[in-house]
Design a protein around this motif. Structure first.
Motif, mmCIF file in Angstrom:
data_model
loop_
_atom_site.group_PDB
_atom_site.id
_atom_site.type_symbol
_atom_site.label_atom_id
_atom_site.label_comp_id
_atom_site.label_asym_id
_atom_site.label_seq_id
_atom_site.Cartn_x
_atom_site.Cartn_y
_atom_site.Cartn_z
ATOM 1 N N THR A 144 -58.955 72.475 -82.877
ATOM 2 C CA THR A 144 -58.264 71.205 -82.633
ATOM 3 C C THR A 144 -57.907 71.103 -81.155
ATOM 4 O OG1 THR A 144 -57.289 71.284 -84.848
ATOM 5 C CG2 THR A 144 -56.275 69.774 -83.252
ATOM 6 N N ARG A 145 -58.187 69.954 -80.563
ATOM 7 C CA ARG A 145 -57.774 69.752 -79.176
ATOM 8 C C ARG A 145 -56.316 69.296 -79.161
ATOM 9 N NH1 ARG A 145 -60.390 65.164 -75.557
ATOM 10 N NH2 ARG A 145 -58.612 64.020 -76.393
ATOM 11 N N LEU A 146 -55.455 70.136 -78.576
ATOM 12 C CA LEU A 146 -54.032 69.823 -78.534
ATOM 13 C C LEU A 146 -53.664 68.917 -77.371
ATOM 14 C CD1 LEU A 146 -52.111 73.133 -79.383
ATOM 15 C CD2 LEU A 146 -52.607 71.189 -80.872
ATOM 16 N N TYR A 147 -54.226 69.203 -76.191
ATOM 17 C CA TYR A 147 -53.809 68.486 -74.987
ATOM 18 C C TYR A 147 -55.006 68.224 -74.090
ATOM 19 C CZ TYR A 147 -49.348 70.536 -76.459
ATOM 20 O OH TYR A 147 -48.264 70.936 -77.182
ATOM 21 N N ARG A 148 -54.878 67.166 -73.314
ATOM 22 C CA ARG A 148 -55.781 66.895 -72.185
ATOM 23 C C ARG A 148 -54.889 66.722 -70.954
ATOM 24 N NH1 ARG A 148 -60.905 63.034 -72.393
ATOM 25 N NH2 ARG A 148 -61.744 65.046 -73.083
ATOM 26 N N VAL A 149 -54.982 67.666 -70.026
ATOM 27 C CA VAL A 149 -54.107 67.689 -68.861
ATOM 28 C C VAL A 149 -54.897 67.242 -67.634
ATOM 29 C CG1 VAL A 149 -52.515 69.077 -67.490
ATOM 30 C CG2 VAL A 149 -52.902 69.639 -69.907
ATOM 31 N N PRO A 150 -54.464 66.200 -66.930
ATOM 32 C CA PRO A 150 -55.178 65.777 -65.725
ATOM 33 C C PRO A 150 -54.986 66.780 -64.595
ATOM 34 C CG PRO A 150 -53.149 64.517 -65.974
ATOM 35 C CD PRO A 150 -53.283 65.354 -67.215
ATOM 36 N N ILE A 162 -45.801 76.963 -74.380
ATOM 37 C CA ILE A 162 -45.538 75.593 -74.819
ATOM 38 C C ILE A 162 -44.153 75.566 -75.446
ATOM 39 C CG2 ILE A 162 -46.295 73.660 -76.238
ATOM 40 C CD1 ILE A 162 -49.081 74.854 -76.261
ATOM 41 N N SER A 163 -43.281 74.725 -74.927
ATOM 42 C CA SER A 163 -41.923 74.626 -75.463
ATOM 43 C C SER A 163 -41.929 73.810 -76.750
ATOM 44 C CB SER A 163 -40.997 73.979 -74.435
ATOM 45 O OG SER A 163 -41.329 72.607 -74.268
ATOM 46 N N GLU A 164 -40.793 73.827 -77.437
ATOM 47 C CA GLU A 164 -40.693 73.087 -78.694
ATOM 48 C C GLU A 164 -40.830 71.587 -78.494
ATOM 49 O OE1 GLU A 164 -37.124 74.161 -80.666
ATOM 50 O OE2 GLU A 164 -37.743 76.235 -81.068
ATOM 51 N N ASP A 165 -40.470 71.091 -77.305
ATOM 52 C CA ASP A 165 -40.599 69.654 -77.047
ATOM 53 C C ASP A 165 -41.883 69.318 -76.293
ATOM 54 O OD1 ASP A 165 -39.716 70.980 -74.830
ATOM 55 O OD2 ASP A 165 -38.175 69.536 -74.269
ATOM 56 N N GLU A 166 -42.930 70.172 -76.489
ATOM 57 C CA GLU A 166 -44.286 69.888 -76.013
ATOM 58 C C GLU A 166 -44.389 69.837 -74.483
ATOM 59 O OE1 GLU A 166 -46.672 69.919 -78.274
ATOM 60 O OE2 GLU A 166 -45.161 70.116 -79.835
ATOM 61 N N ILE A 167 -43.646 70.686 -73.809
ATOM 62 C CA ILE A 167 -43.782 70.833 -72.360
ATOM 63 C C ILE A 167 -44.542 72.124 -72.082
ATOM 64 C CG2 ILE A 167 -42.541 71.148 -70.181
ATOM 65 C CD1 ILE A 167 -40.382 69.345 -71.236
ATOM 66 N N LEU A 168 -45.554 72.047 -71.217
ATOM 67 C CA LEU A 168 -46.456 73.156 -70.964
ATOM 68 C C LEU A 168 -46.122 73.817 -69.628
ATOM 69 C CD1 LEU A 168 -47.964 71.261 -73.021
ATOM 70 C CD2 LEU A 168 -50.091 72.049 -71.967
ATOM 71 N N ASN A 182 -63.464 69.699 -66.889
ATOM 72 C CA ASN A 182 -64.428 69.092 -65.982
ATOM 73 C C ASN A 182 -63.697 68.822 -64.677
ATOM 74 O OD1 ASN A 182 -62.875 66.827 -66.458
ATOM 75 N ND2 ASN A 182 -64.496 65.671 -67.479
ATOM 76 N N ASP A 183 -64.179 67.905 -63.857
ATOM 77 C CA ASP A 183 -63.546 67.662 -62.562
ATOM 78 C C ASP A 183 -62.240 66.890 -62.677
ATOM 79 O OD1 ASP A 183 -65.594 68.944 -61.287
ATOM 80 O OD2 ASP A 183 -66.761 67.116 -60.935
ATOM 81 N N MET A 184 -61.951 66.332 -63.850
ATOM 82 C CA MET A 184 -60.776 65.482 -63.983
ATOM 83 C C MET A 184 -59.717 66.028 -64.936
ATOM 84 S SD MET A 184 -62.629 61.731 -64.120
ATOM 85 C CE MET A 184 -61.036 60.917 -64.154
ATOM 86 N N PHE A 185 -60.126 66.771 -65.971
ATOM 87 C CA PHE A 185 -59.188 67.178 -67.012
ATOM 88 C C PHE A 185 -59.344 68.657 -67.350
ATOM 89 C CE2 PHE A 185 -60.188 62.699 -67.955
ATOM 90 C CZ PHE A 185 -58.906 62.149 -67.950
ATOM 91 N N LEU A 186 -58.277 69.199 -67.892
ATOM 92 C CA LEU A 186 -58.319 70.477 -68.598
ATOM 93 C C LEU A 186 -57.974 70.196 -70.052
ATOM 94 C CD1 LEU A 186 -58.409 73.696 -68.337
ATOM 95 C CD2 LEU A 186 -55.923 73.511 -68.529
ATOM 96 N N ASP A 187 -58.879 70.549 -70.966
ATOM 97 C CA ASP A 187 -58.631 70.383 -72.399
ATOM 98 C C ASP A 187 -58.167 71.704 -72.998
ATOM 99 O OD1 ASP A 187 -59.332 67.733 -72.350
ATOM 100 O OD2 ASP A 187 -61.412 68.084 -72.972
#
Length: 310
Positions: free
Chosen positions: A231-237, A254-260, A212-217
């Protein structure tokens, strides 16, 4: 055995409006935010015969280029940059506006290229099996055709977003490369104000980005074909970068330490860049990419010794 060795390729243009390709290993330490790129020398015949690639997909380390050629597109080109080997496939006659998708049929142990061609009011679909010299027509694309004729390969299938007029809803159309038949997959249940962005593959799962205008799911289908496994993994502002509204296009890695690692577009100046999102602390950073500037098209692929000529 090499399928954990991911690499990042960036396509761009130089001051002469010529295609340039830069390549680097995927950074092991994303917080350094520096990507060291080395320019690749792609086959000279492609520089002479065609204008430039405008879409790249990959499977098992082999890149599939869709090439510009005069008023339409030329034949697809397979290229393994790890071993510097390429193959120009037979052209699809009388279908200048075609999008090519590349995947592997594990049952026949064959690679297949799927072409979706806009012909009058329908989307014709043709298949080429690597090692043969011909294209074969299969049933036309169902529904109203895909939103984007470039599909996503996963687990022996190619997948597209489409619209079902009967249910008045969006669906995922999946083509089984072995049977060469279509099936329909359901989308996750997300809020009505979310807009569908694109299909992708993350961690060997089918993925969909909605916003939407605020997030990427970021949603993944953990068990292919099972709607309940979405399953929703992330919500990125969304990021406001120096007053320019930026919309994310894809999560590339996506890295092993959850960095996108993501790419995003600046709507006001039509540029594409990379951004790093740390899902643990919610921080967003634009990495430094050496030796390249301006517009880019990123693609993540794996190293392999597989030849496209086999």
């Amino acid at each position: 055995m090499s399928n954990t060795h991911h690499r990042l390729m960036l396509s761009s243009t130089n001051e002469l409006d010529e295609l340039v390709l830069f390549d680097s290993p995927m950074p092991s330490d994303f917080p350094t935010f520096t990507i060291n790129q080395t320019q690749l020398s792609y086959p000279d015949c492609l520089k002479i015969e065609y204008d430039s690639p405008f879409y790249v997909c990959s499977c098992d380390g082999i890149l599939c280029f869709t090439m510009y050629s005069g008023p339409g597109v030329g034949p697809p080109v397979l290229w393994n940059p790890s071993i510097r080997t390429f193959k120009i496939l037979p052209p699809l006659d009388n279908k200048p506006f075609s999008a090519y998708n590349f995947g592997y049929d594990h049952c026949s142990d064959k690679y297949k290229i799927v072409a979706v061609s806009l012909v009058e009011d329908r989307e014709e679909v043709s298949v080429h099996t690597l090692g043969t010299d011909t294209w074969r027509r299969i049933p036309d694309f169902p529904y109203n055709g895909p939103f984007d004729r470039f599909g996503i390969f996963l687990s022996g299938t190619v997948n597209w977003m489409s619209f079902d007029n009967v249910s008045s809803s969006c669906v995922i159309v999946s083509l089984d490369l072995e049977k060469e038949l279509y099936q329909t997959l359901s989308l996750p249940d997300f809020e009505k104000d979310r807009l569908i962005r694109t299909l992708w593959v993350l961690r060997d799962c089918l993925c969909i980005f909605v916003r939407n205008d605020m997030f990427l799911d970021v949603w993944v289908m953990k068990q292919y074909g099972n709607k309940k496994s979405w399953t929703r993994l992330y919500r990125v502002p969304h990021m406001d970068n120096r007053g320019l509204l930026c919309n994310y296009t894809r999560v590339l890695y996506i890295s092993e330490d959850e960095i996108l690692l993501m790419d995003f577009g600046k709507l006001e100046c039509y540029q594409s860049k990379l951004v790093v999102y740390d899902s643990k602390d919610g921080t967003l950073e634009i990495p430094t990419i050496q030796n390249i500037g301006g517009w880019i098209h990123p693609e993540v692929y794996i190293e392999s010794l597989i030849s496209p000529c086999s």
